[in-house]
Design an enzyme around this catalytic site. Structure first.
Site, PDB file in Angstrom:
ATOM      1  N   CYS A   1      -5.946   1.777   4.780  1.00  0.00           N
ATOM      2  CA  CYS A   1      -4.607   1.562   4.239  1.00  0.00           C
ATOM      3  C   CYS A   1      -3.649   2.681   4.608  1.00  0.00           C
ATOM      4  O   CYS A   1      -2.462   2.596   4.378  1.00  0.00           O
ATOM      5  CB  CYS A   1      -4.662   1.449   2.714  1.00  0.00           C
ATOM      6  SG  CYS A   1      -5.196   2.979   1.897  1.00  0.00           S
TER       7      CYS A   1
ATOM      8  N   CYS B   1      -7.138  -7.204  -3.697  1.00  0.00           N
ATOM      9  CA  CYS B   1      -7.416  -6.891  -2.291  1.00  0.00           C
ATOM     10  C   CYS B   1      -8.877  -6.533  -2.034  1.00  0.00           C
ATOM     11  O   CYS B   1      -9.216  -6.065  -0.943  1.00  0.00           O
ATOM     12  CB  CYS B   1      -6.528  -5.731  -1.826  1.00  0.00           C
ATOM     13  SG  CYS B   1      -4.767  -6.083  -1.953  1.00  0.00           S
TER      14      CYS B   1
ATOM     15  N   CYS C   1      -7.824  -2.063  -5.187  1.00  0.00           N
ATOM     16  CA  CYS C   1      -7.045  -2.940  -6.061  1.00  0.00           C
ATOM     17  C   CYS C   1      -7.747  -4.294  -6.184  1.00  0.00           C
ATOM     18  O   CYS C   1      -8.320  -4.795  -5.206  1.00  0.00           O
ATOM     19  CB  CYS C   1      -5.640  -3.131  -5.490  1.00  0.00           C
ATOM     20  SG  CYS C   1      -4.618  -1.643  -5.528  1.00  0.00           S
TER      21      CYS C   1
ATOM     22  N   CYS D   1       0.833  -1.209   0.000  1.00  0.00           N
ATOM     23  CA  CYS D   1       0.000   0.000   0.000  1.00  0.00           C
ATOM     24  C   CYS D   1       0.866   1.256   0.000  1.00  0.00           C
ATOM     25  O   CYS D   1       0.538   2.248  -0.661  1.00  0.00           O
ATOM     26  CB  CYS D   1      -0.925   0.018   1.220  1.00  0.00           C
ATOM     27  SG  CYS D   1      -2.360  -1.076   1.100  1.00  0.00           S
TER      28      CYS D   1
END
Length: 233
Positions: A228, A203, A200, A118
């Site tokens: 994140c 994820c 993403c 991240c």
């Protein structure tokens, strides 16, 4: 930069999101940016900015791991408004070093590895995008997660040393959807498939009925930590 949050809150108290965005654009000329990940809320704010010719720079973080549906929305948005959306990529050397050392999916192996990914793909590019600016507009809404209930629609971001404004902070999801329908705004079809939050591809998964809004993000980790670092305060 000194900021009086109470004074700013008073200035925009009776303004709708478009009027408030204009206020901030005038107050911070050339030093205000909006970050989009092409989700529901971000598409609403992008429409407000672009359709009203508000001078706010729009950018996105191109992590290299986005869904095909996200790229479609990105491209359609460019076509519809004929306005630029700046892309910030991870630094190639750092990304290459991580993947060569740990493989392309190291984020599944530990929280530390996920945070490293991240940082390289999102946090460092974000720093570059925000550098030199005084105001950051986001699509955060209060009901998105429990830790956001205690936030306000205007806040000081000590981590990035700038003001943050969330124009649709008090809107419900139904209000967001109604605005999208009314203005015929292109949106990510993954939202119709159980994805309230889209990041993403490796994820993010769909959220099951009864699960928390962010349950689909980093689902293999402890459910108590679902940020994140982009919006740490």
């Amino acid at each position: 930069m000194k900021v009086d949050l109470a004074e700013i809150a008073a200035q925009i108290k009776d303004k709708d999101p478009v009027e408030a965005l204009r206020y901030f654009a005038i107050t911070y000329p050339g030093k205000i940016v909006f970050s989009t990940s092409f989700g529901w809320e971000d598409q609403v704010i992008t429409h407000m900015i672009f359709s009203n010719d508000i001078p706010i720079e729009v950018f996105t973080l191109e992590t290299g791991r986005l869904f095909p549906e996200t790229y479609y929305v990105w491209n359609r948005t460019l076509e519809n408004y004929k306005k630029p959306i700046l892309a910030y990529y991870p630094k190639a050397e750092a990304l290459q070093e991580m993947v060569n050392a740990k493989g392309p999916s190291s984020f599944y192996e530990s929280v530390e590895n996920r945070k490293e990914c991240c940082h390289i793909r999102k946090l460092e590019p974000l720093k570059r995008a925000l550098n030199g600016n005084d105001c950051w507009v986001t699509g955060i809404r209060s009901e998105q997660s429990l830790n956001r209930h205690d936030m306000a629609n205007i806040e000081w971001d000590a981590q990035n040393e700038l003001l943050k404004f969330h124009p649709v902070f008090f809107w419900s999801l139904e209000e967001i959807k109604a605005y999208i329908k009314k203005h015929n705004i292109v949106y990510n079809t993954l939202h119709d498939k159980g994805f309230p939050s889209i990041g993403c591809a490796p994820c993010t998964r769909a959220v099951r009925e009864g699960e928390d809004f962010r349950a689909g993000r980093w689902w293999w980790e402890d459910q108590s930590k679902k940020e994140c670092g982009l919006h740490a305060t």
